[in-house]
Design a protein around this motif. Structure first.
Motif, PDB file in Angstrom:
ATOM      1  N   VAL A  77       0.881  -1.166   0.000  1.00 27.56           N
ATOM      2  CA  VAL A  77       0.000   0.000   0.000  1.00 27.56           C
ATOM      3  C   VAL A  77       0.916   1.211   0.000  1.00 27.56           C
ATOM      4  CG1 VAL A  77      -1.782   1.272   1.248  1.00 27.56           C
ATOM      5  CG2 VAL A  77      -1.820  -1.239   1.208  1.00 27.56           C
ATOM      6  N   ALA A  78       0.835   1.986  -1.060  1.00 24.75           N
ATOM      7  CA  ALA A  78       1.757   3.109  -1.234  1.00 24.75           C
ATOM      8  C   ALA A  78       1.002   4.330  -1.735  1.00 24.75           C
ATOM      9  CB  ALA A  78       2.838   2.741  -2.249  1.00 24.75           C
ATOM     10  N   VAL A  79       1.425   5.474  -1.257  1.00 23.22           N
ATOM     11  CA  VAL A  79       0.932   6.759  -1.765  1.00 23.22           C
ATOM     12  C   VAL A  79       2.153   7.641  -1.980  1.00 23.22           C
ATOM     13  CG1 VAL A  79      -0.438   8.819  -1.290  1.00 23.22           C
ATOM     14  CG2 VAL A  79      -1.301   6.573  -0.594  1.00 23.22           C
ATOM     15  N   ASP A  80       2.213   8.260  -3.135  1.00 25.90           N
ATOM     16  CA  ASP A  80       3.304   9.174  -3.451  1.00 25.90           C
ATOM     17  C   ASP A  80       3.527  10.102  -2.255  1.00 25.90           C
ATOM     18  OD1 ASP A  80       4.683  11.548  -4.306  1.00 25.90           O
ATOM     19  OD2 ASP A  80       4.130  11.117  -6.375  1.00 25.90           O
ATOM     20  N   PRO A  81       4.760  10.173  -1.736  1.00 30.10           N
ATOM     21  CA  PRO A  81       5.023  11.006  -0.557  1.00 30.10           C
ATOM     22  C   PRO A  81       4.587  12.464  -0.722  1.00 30.10           C
ATOM     23  CG  PRO A  81       6.893   9.573  -0.976  1.00 30.10           C
ATOM     24  CD  PRO A  81       5.948   9.411  -2.148  1.00 30.10           C
ATOM     25  N   ASP A  82       4.581  12.981  -1.934  1.00 33.24           N
ATOM     26  CA  ASP A  82       4.166  14.362  -2.176  1.00 33.24           C
ATOM     27  C   ASP A  82       2.649  14.522  -2.255  1.00 33.24           C
ATOM     28  OD1 ASP A  82       6.826  15.192  -2.267  1.00 33.24           O
ATOM     29  OD2 ASP A  82       6.954  14.858  -4.445  1.00 33.24           O
ATOM     30  N   ARG A  83       1.910  13.404  -2.192  1.00 32.54           N
ATOM     31  CA  ARG A  83       0.447  13.471  -2.344  1.00 32.54           C
ATOM     32  C   ARG A  83      -0.285  12.811  -1.176  1.00 32.54           C
ATOM     33  NH1 ARG A  83      -1.065  13.841  -8.346  1.00 32.54           N
ATOM     34  NH2 ARG A  83       0.899  14.259  -9.353  1.00 32.54           N
ATOM     35  N   ARG A  84       0.390  12.709  -0.050  1.00 29.51           N
ATOM     36  CA  ARG A  84      -0.231  12.089   1.119  1.00 29.51           C
ATOM     37  C   ARG A  84      -1.211  13.055   1.776  1.00 29.51           C
ATOM     38  NH1 ARG A  84       4.981   8.661   3.145  1.00 29.51           N
ATOM     39  NH2 ARG A  84       4.803   7.123   1.484  1.00 29.51           N
ATOM     40  N   ALA A  85      -2.036  12.509   2.666  1.00 32.00           N
ATOM     41  CA  ALA A  85      -3.041  13.269   3.416  1.00 32.00           C
ATOM     42  C   ALA A  85      -4.113  13.848   2.489  1.00 32.00           C
ATOM     43  CB  ALA A  85      -2.384  14.356   4.263  1.00 32.00           C
ATOM     44  N   GLN A  86      -4.372  13.158   1.391  1.00 33.49           N
ATOM     45  CA  GLN A  86      -5.423  13.579   0.461  1.00 33.49           C
ATOM     46  C   GLN A  86      -6.482  12.501   0.293  1.00 33.49           C
ATOM     47  OE1 GLN A  86      -3.794  15.090  -3.242  1.00 33.49           O
ATOM     48  NE2 GLN A  86      -2.023  15.932  -2.187  1.00 33.49           N
ATOM     49  N   GLY A  87      -6.403  11.439   1.093  1.00 34.32           N
ATOM     50  CA  GLY A  87      -7.392  10.371   1.025  1.00 34.32           C
ATOM     51  C   GLY A  87      -7.060   9.259   0.058  1.00 34.32           C
ATOM     52  N   HIS A  88      -5.884   9.298  -0.557  1.00 32.51           N
ATOM     53  CA  HIS A  88      -5.534   8.282  -1.548  1.00 32.51           C
ATOM     54  C   HIS A  88      -5.318   6.907  -0.912  1.00 32.51           C
ATOM     55  CE1 HIS A  88      -5.509  11.469  -4.349  1.00 32.51           C
ATOM     56  NE2 HIS A  88      -4.249  11.843  -4.215  1.00 32.51           N
ATOM     57  N   GLY A  89      -4.686   6.872   0.256  1.00 36.52           N
ATOM     58  CA  GLY A  89      -4.490   5.591   0.937  1.00 36.52           C
ATOM     59  C   GLY A  89      -5.821   4.961   1.310  1.00 36.52           C
ATOM     60  N   ARG A  90      -6.731   5.761   1.815  1.00 36.95           N
ATOM     61  CA  ARG A  90      -8.071   5.281   2.158  1.00 36.95           C
ATOM     62  C   ARG A  90      -8.778   4.760   0.903  1.00 36.95           C
ATOM     63  NH1 ARG A  90     -11.303   6.133   6.509  1.00 36.95           N
ATOM     64  NH2 ARG A  90      -9.740   7.538   7.378  1.00 36.95           N
ATOM     65  N   ALA A  91      -8.655   5.480  -0.200  1.00 32.09           N
ATOM     66  CA  ALA A  91      -9.287   5.047  -1.449  1.00 32.09           C
ATOM     67  C   ALA A  91      -8.722   3.710  -1.923  1.00 32.09           C
ATOM     68  CB  ALA A  91      -9.116   6.109  -2.539  1.00 32.09           C
ATOM     69  N   MET A  92      -7.405   3.534  -1.796  1.00 33.58           N
ATOM     70  CA  MET A  92      -6.793   2.271  -2.215  1.00 33.58           C
ATOM     71  C   MET A  92      -7.238   1.120  -1.318  1.00 33.58           C
ATOM     72  SD  MET A  92      -5.355   3.117  -4.961  1.00 33.58           S
ATOM     73  CE  MET A  92      -4.799   1.460  -5.314  1.00 33.58           C
ATOM     74  N   MET A  93      -7.316   1.366  -0.020  1.00 35.48           N
ATOM     75  CA  MET A  93      -7.784   0.316   0.887  1.00 35.48           C
ATOM     76  C   MET A  93      -9.252  -0.018   0.624  1.00 35.48           C
ATOM     77  SD  MET A  93      -5.313  -0.976   2.528  1.00 35.48           S
ATOM     78  CE  MET A  93      -6.272  -1.968   3.680  1.00 35.48           C
ATOM     79  N   ASN A  94     -10.065   0.987   0.343  1.00 35.94           N
ATOM     80  CA  ASN A  94     -11.465   0.718  -0.011  1.00 35.94           C
ATOM     81  C   ASN A  94     -11.542  -0.151  -1.259  1.00 35.94           C
ATOM     82  OD1 ASN A  94     -12.485   2.177   2.155  1.00 35.94           O
ATOM     83  ND2 ASN A  94     -12.823   4.031   0.955  1.00 35.94           N
ATOM     84  N   ALA A  95     -10.693   0.139  -2.238  1.00 30.37           N
ATOM     85  CA  ALA A  95     -10.681  -0.650  -3.476  1.00 30.37           C
ATOM     86  C   ALA A  95     -10.217  -2.075  -3.210  1.00 30.37           C
ATOM     87  CB  ALA A  95      -9.788   0.025  -4.519  1.00 30.37           C
ATOM     88  N   ALA A  96      -9.205  -2.241  -2.359  1.00 34.68           N
ATOM     89  CA  ALA A  96      -8.716  -3.584  -2.017  1.00 34.68           C
ATOM     90  C   ALA A  96      -9.803  -4.375  -1.290  1.00 34.68           C
ATOM     91  CB  ALA A  96      -7.453  -3.487  -1.155  1.00 34.68           C
TER      92      ALA A  96
END
Length: 147
Positions: A77-96
């Motif tokens: 589970v990875a999110v570009d360090p420059d784009r964190r805290a934008q909900g991308h990790g949550r979106a990826m976990m929801n997709a998984a």
């Protein structure tokens, strides 16, 4: 940009180098695991995939997800360090989670290194709890156990 801007789909051949670079930028790779080989293994059968999240053309997030027929697992589970805290990790976990539900899998497990308190806090914020289990490991190629 909100997580809704992410387009999430399975990895394609042309995405592999960018995904490996993202994993390296996030500190997820280890010398004993070849990330390209991990991707190939996940893509080999129907029980696993690598999901990528795009913001426009840029790959900004990933999650490798799979199951053994009983339990689901998520890795990378990875999110570009420059784009964190934008909900991308949550979106990826929801997709998984959705991918696993679609496969009829009711339980998702994941591993977090003890020193990675930020990752632990992230998963707790999504409703995950620390399991009361011990993980044992053995290298089948003769290497010594690693912590």
């Amino acid at each position: 940009m909100p997580a809704a801007a992410l387009s999430i789909a399975p990895i394609a051949d042309a995405d592999i180098a960018a995904v490996v670079a993202l994993w390296q930028a996030c500190g997820l790779t280890r010398p004993w695991n070849d990330p390209a080989a991990d991707i190939a293994l996940a893509r080999r059968g129907p029980n696993a995939t690598v999901l990528i999240g795009r913001d426009g053309e840029a790959i900004v997030a990933t999650a490798m997800v799979g199951h053994d027929g009983h339990r689901g697992w998520v890795y990378y589970v990875a999110v570009d360090p420059d784009r964190r805290a934008q909900g991308h990790g949550r979106a990826m976990m929801n997709a998984a989670e959705a991918w696993l539900r679609g496969a009829g899998i009711a339980k998702l497990q994941l591993l977090v290194r003890r020193e990675n308190a930020k990752a632990g806090a992230f998963y707790q914020s999504l409703g995950y709890a620390e399991a009361e289990t011990i993980v044992f490991a053995k290298w089948l190629d003769g290497r010594e156990p690693t912590p």
